[in-house]
Design an enzyme around this catalytic site. Sequence first.
Site, mmCIF file in Angstrom:
data_model
loop_
_atom_site.group_PDB
_atom_site.id
_atom_site.type_symbol
_atom_site.label_atom_id
_atom_site.label_comp_id
_atom_site.label_asym_id
_atom_site.label_seq_id
_atom_site.Cartn_x
_atom_site.Cartn_y
_atom_site.Cartn_z
ATOM 1 N N CYS A 180 42.325 -31.980 44.770
ATOM 2 C CA CYS A 180 43.406 -32.204 45.656
ATOM 3 C C CYS A 180 44.223 -31.345 46.302
ATOM 4 O O CYS A 180 45.570 -31.590 45.892
ATOM 5 C CB CYS A 180 43.618 -34.015 46.591
ATOM 6 S SG CYS A 180 43.592 -34.143 48.078
ATOM 7 N N HIS A 207 48.748 -38.547 53.385
ATOM 8 C CA HIS A 207 48.483 -39.100 52.547
ATOM 9 C C HIS A 207 49.636 -39.788 51.803
ATOM 10 O O HIS A 207 51.365 -40.111 51.970
ATOM 11 C CB HIS A 207 49.234 -37.454 51.037
ATOM 12 C CG HIS A 207 47.987 -36.782 51.489
ATOM 13 N ND1 HIS A 207 46.975 -36.184 50.696
ATOM 14 C CD2 HIS A 207 48.303 -35.325 52.502
ATOM 15 C CE1 HIS A 207 45.937 -35.335 51.042
ATOM 16 N NE2 HIS A 207 46.848 -34.752 52.296
ATOM 17 N N GLU A 259 40.827 -39.382 46.164
ATOM 18 C CA GLU A 259 40.335 -38.912 48.059
ATOM 19 C C GLU A 259 39.928 -39.982 49.469
ATOM 20 O O GLU A 259 38.708 -40.459 48.997
ATOM 21 C CB GLU A 259 39.703 -37.346 48.329
ATOM 22 C CG GLU A 259 40.469 -36.716 48.178
ATOM 23 C CD GLU A 259 40.073 -35.262 48.408
ATOM 24 O OE1 GLU A 259 39.342 -35.227 49.299
ATOM 25 O OE2 GLU A 259 39.303 -34.183 46.854
ATOM 26 N N ARG A 260 40.735 -39.613 50.423
ATOM 27 C CA ARG A 260 40.006 -40.410 51.891
ATOM 28 C C ARG A 260 38.150 -40.467 52.010
ATOM 29 O O ARG A 260 38.097 -39.325 51.767
ATOM 30 C CB ARG A 260 40.737 -40.153 52.874
ATOM 31 C CG ARG A 260 40.395 -40.741 54.110
ATOM 32 C CD ARG A 260 41.119 -41.181 54.899
ATOM 33 N NE ARG A 260 41.666 -39.314 55.463
ATOM 34 C CZ ARG A 260 42.223 -38.628 56.779
ATOM 35 N NH1 ARG A 260 42.433 -39.182 57.631
ATOM 36 N NH2 ARG A 260 42.143 -37.127 57.116
ATOM 37 N N GLY A 273 46.613 -32.927 48.671
ATOM 38 C CA GLY A 273 47.230 -33.952 47.744
ATOM 39 C C GLY A 273 48.715 -33.887 47.400
ATOM 40 O O GLY A 273 49.586 -33.854 47.108
ATOM 41 N N CYS A 285 41.619 -28.962 54.885
ATOM 42 C CA CYS A 285 41.112 -28.936 53.093
ATOM 43 C C CYS A 285 41.854 -28.015 52.624
ATOM 44 O O CYS A 285 41.497 -26.506 52.625
ATOM 45 C CB CYS A 285 39.860 -29.255 53.234
ATOM 46 S SG CYS A 285 39.429 -29.264 51.413
HETATM 47 N N1 API Z 1 39.809 -36.077 52.584
HETATM 48 C C1 API Z 1 40.649 -35.120 52.207
HETATM 49 C C2 API Z 1 40.057 -34.250 53.208
HETATM 50 C C3 API Z 1 39.916 -33.368 51.818
HETATM 51 C C4 API Z 1 40.975 -32.717 51.096
HETATM 52 C C5 API Z 1 40.758 -32.028 49.160
HETATM 53 N N2 API Z 1 39.862 -31.576 49.048
HETATM 54 C C6 API Z 1 41.651 -30.744 49.475
HETATM 55 O O1 API Z 1 41.993 -30.247 48.401
HETATM 56 O O2 API Z 1 42.757 -30.821 50.302
HETATM 57 C C7 API Z 1 41.396 -36.352 53.924
HETATM 58 O O3 API Z 1 39.829 -37.296 54.610
HETATM 59 O O4 API Z 1 41.869 -36.002 54.055
#
Ligand code: API
Length: 286
Positions: free
Chosen positions: A229, A171, A220-221, A232, A80
Amino acid sequence: MVDLKGLKFSKMHGIGNDFPIIDETKGKVISEEDKPEACRILCHRNFGVGGDGVLFVEPSDVADIGYRMFNPDGSEAEMCGNGIRCFGDFVYRKGILKKEKMTVETRAGIKTIEITLEDDEPVLFKVDMGLSTFKTPEIPMISEMDEFLDCELEVLDTTFNLTAVSVGNPHAIIFVDDLDEIDIDKYGPAIEAHEVFPEKINVHFVEVISKNEGKMRTWERGAGVTLACGTGATSTAISGYKLGLFDSNILLHLPGGDLKFNVYEKDDALGAFMKGPAELVYDGEF
Ligand SMILES: N[C@H](CCC[C@H](N)C(=O)O)C(=O)O
């Protein structure tokens, strides 16, 4: 039902992507078995603290310190990006690791954080987000193609040109002419759960402003729409560079704020440094 009464945490955010963070460097505060349910409770915006995920600080045998992240649905993510800046701020500010340059063990490998201080206050975080991969089996994406670069994917009643990439977590990057025309609440979840993505995927719609600037929105996943993100945005900067849409230095505008990237080439792959802020909102007890 997991009992979290008395749990100490700090509430943090990285350009609006927000997280309760829990220090487990002196031992497990929440058992492994209880972590998914505990994170669902903590992230709930009415019955819990509220958050786009939960961050855990852990000891590490291979780096200065360890870091884990769980989504609001209880799934654990490999990495993250906004969270690791919050993590760096937290461990420095709380004296857990008073180092301006630290290595961090994550499920996506070891990352490096460099902290800029002003009057001994952490104000800016430069993170080496490491190398990406566009190889479909490594994302993972079910495709006959070795890489899925700006290729067509049918989603519900339409077709998107999509680039699939991993920076440790997966992504889908979709460059569009007009961000405001995208129904993210309709197409975000449909792409996240698309059958070609066996581990699901984070979804980003991106509008190119210039070779050095863009703006984006994210589904977001395991979380849904967020204000930002970090992984992302990193994936967007790298994908845009690979497609020739961006130069190596890119400013990305996300709904919660801005992040700066410097894309680099190493070992026939593309990586990036990410620069951005992190904020401590409050220390709390559940
Ligand atoms: N939902 C993302 C994890 C958090 C990513 C995001 N909050 C960031 O800042 O990179 C996943 O399942 O891959």
